[in-house]
Design a protein around this motif. Structure first.
Motif, PDB file in Angstrom:
ATOM      1  N   SER A 714       6.532   2.360   5.081  1.00 49.81           N
ATOM      2  CA  SER A 714       7.300   1.257   4.502  1.00 49.81           C
ATOM      3  C   SER A 714       8.684   1.194   5.138  1.00 49.81           C
ATOM      4  N   PRO A 715       9.332   0.046   5.089  1.00 47.32           N
ATOM      5  CA  PRO A 715      10.681  -0.077   5.671  1.00 47.32           C
ATOM      6  C   PRO A 715      11.691   0.891   5.084  1.00 47.32           C
ATOM      7  N   ALA A 716      11.448   1.363   3.851  1.00 48.22           N
ATOM      8  CA  ALA A 716      12.400   2.282   3.225  1.00 48.22           C
ATOM      9  C   ALA A 716      12.313   3.685   3.817  1.00 48.22           C
ATOM     10  N   ALA A 717      11.177   4.018   4.453  1.00 50.27           N
ATOM     11  CA  ALA A 717      11.010   5.367   5.006  1.00 50.27           C
ATOM     12  C   ALA A 717      11.754   5.481   6.331  1.00 50.27           C
ATOM     13  N   PRO A 718      12.463   6.571   6.555  1.00 48.12           N
ATOM     14  CA  PRO A 718      13.133   6.772   7.851  1.00 48.12           C
ATOM     15  C   PRO A 718      12.100   6.756   8.988  1.00 48.12           C
ATOM     16  N   PRO A 719      12.418   6.113  10.103  1.00 52.45           N
ATOM     17  CA  PRO A 719      11.440   6.036  11.208  1.00 52.45           C
ATOM     18  C   PRO A 719      10.929   7.400  11.668  1.00 52.45           C
ATOM     19  N   ALA A 720      11.787   8.398  11.718  1.00 51.56           N
ATOM     20  CA  ALA A 720      11.348   9.713  12.189  1.00 51.56           C
ATOM     21  C   ALA A 720      10.328  10.316  11.241  1.00 51.56           C
ATOM     22  N   ASP A 721      10.554  10.142   9.941  1.00 56.96           N
ATOM     23  CA  ASP A 721       9.609  10.679   8.969  1.00 56.96           C
ATOM     24  C   ASP A 721       8.284   9.930   9.038  1.00 56.96           C
ATOM     25  N   ALA A 722       8.345   8.610   9.240  1.00 54.23           N
ATOM     26  CA  ALA A 722       7.121   7.821   9.359  1.00 54.23           C
ATOM     27  C   ALA A 722       6.325   8.223  10.601  1.00 54.23           C
ATOM     28  N   ASP A 743     -11.031   1.560  11.718  1.00 52.56           N
ATOM     29  CA  ASP A 743     -10.469   1.133  10.431  1.00 52.56           C
ATOM     30  C   ASP A 743      -9.372   0.114  10.698  1.00 52.56           C
ATOM     31  N   GLU A 744      -9.669  -1.146  10.437  1.00 52.28           N
ATOM     32  CA  GLU A 744      -8.742  -2.235  10.749  1.00 52.28           C
ATOM     33  C   GLU A 744      -7.450  -2.142   9.959  1.00 52.28           C
ATOM     34  N   ARG A 745      -7.548  -1.678   8.729  1.00 50.67           N
ATOM     35  CA  ARG A 745      -6.337  -1.638   7.898  1.00 50.67           C
ATOM     36  C   ARG A 745      -5.351  -0.593   8.415  1.00 50.67           C
ATOM     37  N   LEU A 746      -5.869   0.587   8.749  1.00 48.74           N
ATOM     38  CA  LEU A 746      -4.965   1.641   9.204  1.00 48.74           C
ATOM     39  C   LEU A 746      -4.298   1.268  10.519  1.00 48.74           C
ATOM     40  N   LEU A 747      -5.060   0.736  11.453  1.00 48.26           N
ATOM     41  CA  LEU A 747      -4.470   0.345  12.731  1.00 48.26           C
ATOM     42  C   LEU A 747      -3.478  -0.792  12.538  1.00 48.26           C
ATOM     43  N   GLY A 748      -3.802  -1.730  11.647  1.00 46.92           N
ATOM     44  CA  GLY A 748      -2.865  -2.821  11.385  1.00 46.92           C
ATOM     45  C   GLY A 748      -1.566  -2.318  10.794  1.00 46.92           C
ATOM     46  N   LEU A 749      -1.655  -1.326   9.894  1.00 43.49           N
ATOM     47  CA  LEU A 749      -0.434  -0.764   9.312  1.00 43.49           C
ATOM     48  C   LEU A 749       0.425  -0.079  10.373  1.00 43.49           C
ATOM     49  N   VAL A 750      -0.226   0.685  11.250  1.00 39.37           N
ATOM     50  CA  VAL A 750       0.536   1.349  12.310  1.00 39.37           C
ATOM     51  C   VAL A 750       1.168   0.322  13.234  1.00 39.37           C
ATOM     52  N   ASP A 751       0.420  -0.726  13.576  1.00 40.52           N
ATOM     53  CA  ASP A 751       0.928  -1.758  14.476  1.00 40.52           C
ATOM     54  C   ASP A 751       2.113  -2.490  13.854  1.00 40.52           C
TER      55      ASP A 751
END
Length: 833
Positions: A714-722, A743-751
C-alpha cells in the motif's frame, strides 16, 4: 677385486629388470659409497650393477634403524611397491614421518638385492626416535628438493634449501634440472658400473665445499650417525661394505674424523618412543615435493623407464595409444609408428641421447592429438603420474584399529584405491547399509576416506552417494584414532562420547547426534542426547535453536531407513520445536536488514524440519497469548510499521491471523507463521516469507494472500519495506516467478506498486528487486517482461478473450515508447521531433 659378466633380476614379479654387466670392472678401494638420487631409475639400475660387480658382504641403506626388524618383509610376495616406512610417536600418533620407496628407488633395489643374495642389510640414518622428538622445525619435514634425502613430515612441507640438481643443471647450461638429469643419467648407459658414482661423488664434493650443509641444518648430525654405523660395519666386514645413500652425503662419509667427535654431535638429542611399520604408498604421492619424493614430476614415466629398458619409447607410446583408445579416441598403430619417428627426430634436433618425456609428449600432441593439448591432461594424470597403489603383507605391524579396518574392508568388498571413484549406496541392502555406517564412523574419527556428495539419481533417504579416495596419510589418521579403541565401532563410540562432553554449543552437539545416527552408534547416543538436552535447556537464543532443529529432523528421517530407535531423539526434537514456536515471534521483532535476511533463512529451514518430525498432539497453548512478546529487543533498527497499539489490539490481530493452529506441532507452527505474516513489527522479508509458506501449504487462501500483499504494498508502506516483502514472498528458489505468472492479482499488485514508487525511493529499492527477480528462471523472467510490456487491461472483463489473464492482449505502444528518451540519452542519438 673384479666381477665377471653376470645378469641378475632386480624388482618384483613380471616387472623385473634385467641388468647386464658386459665387462669386468675394477672395484674401487674401500667401502662402496653409492651416492644416488632417490627415486631415480638410472640410479637404481646403477646400484644393481655396482652391487653385482662389487659383491659386498653388507649393504647399508639410508633410513631409520628402527626399520631393521621390518626389512625382511621386503622379500614377501605380497609386498608390492610403492610402499613407505611409517614411523610415529607412540603417545602422539599425529607426529609421524614417512620414508617412501618405489620400484625404481635405489634403496628398494639395494634391499631386494641384499635379501636375494643372503647379505646383511641395515639402515644407518639418524633414528626416528630423535627425528620425531626434535622441536626444531628444520629437523623435520623433508629434505632438499634436488637430493630429497630424509623423511616426509605429516604436513608434507619442505624448507628452502640448496638444490644440487639445479646447481649442476645451471653449470651445464640447462634451465630444467629434470631434463639435465635425464640426459646425464636416465637416457645414457655405461659399461663401468662404478663410473657414475665416482663422477657424482666428485661433483657433490665440490658443491659441499662451496655450500657446506646447504641449508640442511640437521645433516651434520645425521652424517655423524652414518659414519658411526659405517665404522661398525667395517670393523665386522672390512671394506666389503656398500652404502646406498643420497649423493649429497657421500663427501661427508668419505671425510676422515674421530668417533669421539661424531658421538659428541649426538649427545643430548631428544627422544620419543616410536613405532614403525610398512604402509602402502602411491605414485601420485611421490609426485609431491616432499620427503624422498623430492618432487619427482613423473613417477609413472620413471617406473616405465625402469621396467622397460629396451625400446622404452615404443612401449610408452603404445601405452598412450591404448589409453586414448579406451577413451574412444581414434588412434591406430600407424599413429604409434609416426609418433615414435617424430620423437626420435626431436631428440636428434635437440641434441639429446634418446627421446625423453618432453619429446614423447610433443609427438603425442602432434600425431595422436592433432595439435590439441586436451588429451595430454589425461595422459599426464593416468600415465605420467599414475594411480598405482602399493600393498604390504598382513604380517606387517599395525595398530589394532588398522587391522579391524582392513578386516571390514575385505568383508564389505570395499577396496582402498588411489584413484578417486564414486560409490552409490542403497541403504535398503544390508551390505550397503554396513558400508555407509563404516564410512560415517571413519569420518567421525577424522579418517576422511570417503566424502558424501550429492547423488545423481534418486533423492530418497535410502540413497547415499560417496566419493572415495585412499591417501597414504590416512594411515597416520588411523594410527591417531587408535587411541580411542581397538575396533572402528568402539573407537567411534568413544570419540563421540568425548566430543559430546566437550561440545560448547548446541549446533555442534546436534550435528554430533546426526553423525551418531548415520554411523549407527547406538551406544554413544545416550551420552550425546543428554548433552543435547542440557545445551538446549540452557540456550535461550531462538536462532541457535532454529539452527539445531534441521539436523535433528534429518537424523530422525535417516534413522527410519536405518531401522534405528530414535524415540529419545524425537522427544528432544519435539521439545526444541516447541521452544522455537514460543520464542520465534518475539525474536523476529525489530530486526535490521541483515538479521532479517538471516531469520528468513532460519524460517525456511525450520519449516522444512518440522515437516519431517513425527506428528502428534502437543500441549495446547493459546497462540494469542505470548507474554512479553512485544517487549523483546531486536538486533537492529525497526524496518517500518507502527509500534504502537494496545495488547488487546495485538491479541485481536493474532486471532485474525491465517493458519489455524490445529493439532500437533505442524498446526502449532502454522499458527506461528500466521502471526508472523500479519505482525507489523516483523520485517517485511520475514512477513512475506511466512505468508508464502502458508500459501504453499494450502493454509492461506488466494484471496487472503492478495489481501496481505495489498497491505504490504500500500502507499502507506515504506518502499524499502514493501520491496523486502516481495523478496520474502517470491524471492529465492521458491518458484515465486511462476506464482506471479499464473496469478493475475498478485502480478497486478506488484506492477501497480512498482509503477507508483516515487523517483527518489526507486533507486533505493532497485538492488533488492533486481536480486529478487534475478533468481527466476530465464523463461519466467521473459514471460514477466512480456506481461509488463503489454500493461494491465484497461477495460473489459478480468480475463480478456486473447492474451494472458489480467493483461492486455497486445503491446501497449505508449508504454513502450516511454523508454525511448532514455535510450537516446544512453546511445547519444538525437531525439526525433
Amino acid at each position: 677385486m673384479t666381477r665377471a659378466d653376470d645378469r641378475t633380476d632386480v624388482g618384483t614379479g613380471s616387472a623385473a629388470t634385467k641388468v647386464s654387466v658386459e665387462a669386468p670392472a675394477e672395484v674401487p678401494a674401500g667401502p662402496l659409497l653409492l651416492g644416488v638420487r632417490h627415486h631415480g631409475p638410472g640410479s637404481a639400475r646403477a646400484v644393481a650393477a655396482a652391487l653385482d660387480a662389487g659383491r659386498p658382504k653388507a649393504v647399508l641403506v639410508e633410513g631409520p634403524p628402527e626399520a631393521d626388524a621390518l626389512v625382511a618383509l621386503a622379500a614377501d610376495e605380497e609386498m608390492r611397491p610403492p610402499v613407505a616406512l611409517l614411523a610415529h610417536a607412540v603417545d602422539d600418533p599425529g607426529r609421524a614421518a614417512f620414508w617412501p620407496m618405489a620400484e625404481f628407488s635405489p634403496e628398494w633395489v639395494a634391499i631386494r638385492w641384499a635379501l636375494a643374495h643372503g647379505v646383511e642389510v641395515r639402515f644407518i640414518d639418524l633414528p626416528a626416535t630423535h627425528t620425531l622428538a626434535a622441536a626444531d622445525p628444520t629437523w623435520g619435514d623433508g629434505e632438499g628438493e634436488g637430493d630429497g634425502e630424509g623423511c616426509e613430515g605429516p604436513d608434507g612441507q619442505a624448507g628452502l634449501r640448496v638444490d644440487p640438481l639445479a646447481e649442476f643443471a645451471a653449470a651445464a647450461g640447462y634451465d630444467d634440472p629434470e631434463r639435465w638429469w635425464e640426459d646425464s643419467f636416465e637416457l645414457r648407459g655405461t659399461t663401468d658400473p662404478f663410473a657414475p658414482f665416482e663422477a657424482v661423488a666428485e661433483a657433490m664434493g665440490a658443491l659441499r665445499e662451496a655450500y657446506g650443509h646447504g641449508g640442511h641444518a640437521r645433516d651434520p648430525v645425521r652424517e655423524a650417525y652414518m659414519r658411526i654405523q659405517l665404522r661398525a660395519a667395517r670393523k665386522r666386514y672390512g671394506d666389503d661394505v656398500a652404502v646406498v645413500c643420497g649423493a649429497w652425503h657421500v663427501p661427508a662419509l668419505r671425510r676422515t674424523g674421530t668417533a669421539t667427535a661424531d658421538r659428541a654431535l649426538l649427545r643430548g638429542l631428544p627422544k620419543v618412543k616410536t613405532a614403525m611399520t610398512w604402509v602402502p604408498w602411491t605414485h601420485r604421492r611421490l609426485a609431491r615435493r616432499s620427503g624422498y619424493g623430492a618432487g619427482i614430476e613423473s613417477p609413472g614415466w620413471y617406473a616405465h623407464l625402469f621396467t622397460a629398458p629396451d625400446r622404452p619409447v615404443v612401449r610408452w607410446l603404445t601405452k598412450v595409444a591404448g589409453l586414448l583408445r579406451d577413451e574412444d579416441l581414434a588412434v591406430s598403430s600407424a599413429h604409434v609408428i609416426e609418433a615414435v619417428r617424430l620423437a626420435d627426430s626431436l631428440a636428434v634436433l635437440r641434441g639429446r641421447p634418446r627421446p625423453g618425456l618432453d619429446e614423447t609428449t610433443d609427438a603425442v600432441r602432434a600425431v595422436m592429438g592433432d595439435g590439441s593439448d586436451v588429451p595430454l591432461g589425461l595422459i599426464h594424470d593416468r600415465l605420467v603420474v599414475g594411480d598405482v597403489l602399493g600393498t604390504v603383507p598382513d604380517g606387517a605391524p599395525a595398530v589394532p584399529l588398522q587391522r579391524d579396518l582392513e578386516r571390514l574392508q575385505r568383508s564389505l568388498r570395499l577396496k582402498p584405491e588411489a584413484r578417486e571413484r564414486d560409490l552409490e549406496l542403497d541403504l535398503r541392502k544390508d551390505n550397503d547399509a554396513t558400508r555407509s555406517r563404516l564410512l560415517h564412523r571413519l569420518r567421525l574419527l577424522g579418517v576422511d576416506w570417503g566424502e558424501p556428495v550429492a547423488g545423481r539419481g534418486s533423492t530418497g533417504t535410502f540413497r547415499e552417494s560417496w566419493r572415495l579416495r585412499w591417501r597414504p596419510e590416512l594411515h597416520v589418521q588411523v594410527a591417531e584414532a587408535g587411541v580411542w579403541g581397538t575396533t572402528v565401532e568402539a573407537a567411534a563410540t568413544a570419540r563421540a562420547q568425548a566430543r559430546a562432553g566437550g561440545a560448547g554449543d548446541l549446533a555442534t552437539v546436534t550435528a554430533l547426534a546426526e553423525q551418531c545416527l548415520l554411523a549407527g552408534l547406538t551406544d554413544a547416543l545416550p551420552a550425546v542426547l543428554r548433552a543435547l538436552a542440557d545445551r538446549a535447556a540452557l540456550d535461550a537464543d531462538v536462532s541457535h535453536l532454529a539452527q539445531a532443529l534441521p539436523a535433528l529432523a534429518r537424523a530422525l528421517r535417516y534413522g527410519d531407513v536405518r531401522a534405528t530407535d530414535t524415540a529419545a531423539l524425537a522427544e528432544v526434537a519435539a521439545g526444541l520445536a516447541e521452544r522455537i514456536c514460543v520464542g520465534l515471534p518475539p525474536a523476529c521483532a525489530g530486526l535490521d536488514a541483515d538479521a532479517a535476511a538471516e531469520m528468513r533463512a532460519r524460517l525456511d529451514s525450520v519449516h522444512a524440519a518440522i515437516a519431517l518430525l513425527p506428528t502428534g498432539p502437543v500441549a495446547s497453548e493459546d497462540p494469542a497469548e505470548d507474554p512479553d512478546e512485544d517487549t523483546a529487543e531486536g538486533t537492529g533498527g525497526s524496518t517500518g510499521g507502527s509500534t504502537e497499539g494496545s495488547a488487546e489490539d495485538r491479541r485481536t490481530e493474532d486471532r485474525n491471523a491465517p493458519g489455524a493452529p490445529g493439532d500437533g506441532i505442524v498446526g502449532r507452527w502454522a499458527a506461528v507463521l500466521g502471526r508472523l505474516a500479519v505482525r507489523e513489527r516483523v520485517p517485511g522479508v520475514v512477513r512475506g516469507r511466512a505468508a508464502r509458506l502458508l500459501l504453499d501449504e494450502g493454509r492461506l487462501a488466494d484471496d487472503e494472500a492478495a489481501r496481505l500483499m495489498g497491505l504490504a504494498l500500500s502507499p502507506a508502506a515504506p518502499p524499502a519495506d514493501a520491496a523486502a516483502w516481495i523478496e520474502g514472498f517470491v524471492g529465492g528458489a521458491s518458484g515465486g516467478g511462476l506464482l506471479l505468472v499464473h496469478d493475475e492479482r498478485l502480478l497486478g499488485l506488484v506492477d501497480a506498486w512498482l509503477s507508483g514508487v516515487p523517483d527518489d525511493a526507486f533507486t533505493g529499492v532497485l538492488p533488492l528487486l533486481r536480486r529478487t527477480f534475478a533468481s527466476f528462471e530465464p523463461g519466467v523472467r521473459r514471460t514477466l517482461g512480456e506481461l509488463a510490456a503489454r500493461g494491465p487491461a484497461a477495460t473489459g472483463p478480468r480475463r480478456p478473450a486473447a492474451g494472458p489473464p489480467g493483461f492486455a492482449d497486445a503491446l501497449d505502444e505508449r508504454r513502450a515508447d516511454a523508454v525511448l528518451p532514455l535510450l537516446h540519452l544512453i546511445l547519444g542519438t538525437e531525439v526525433p521531433a
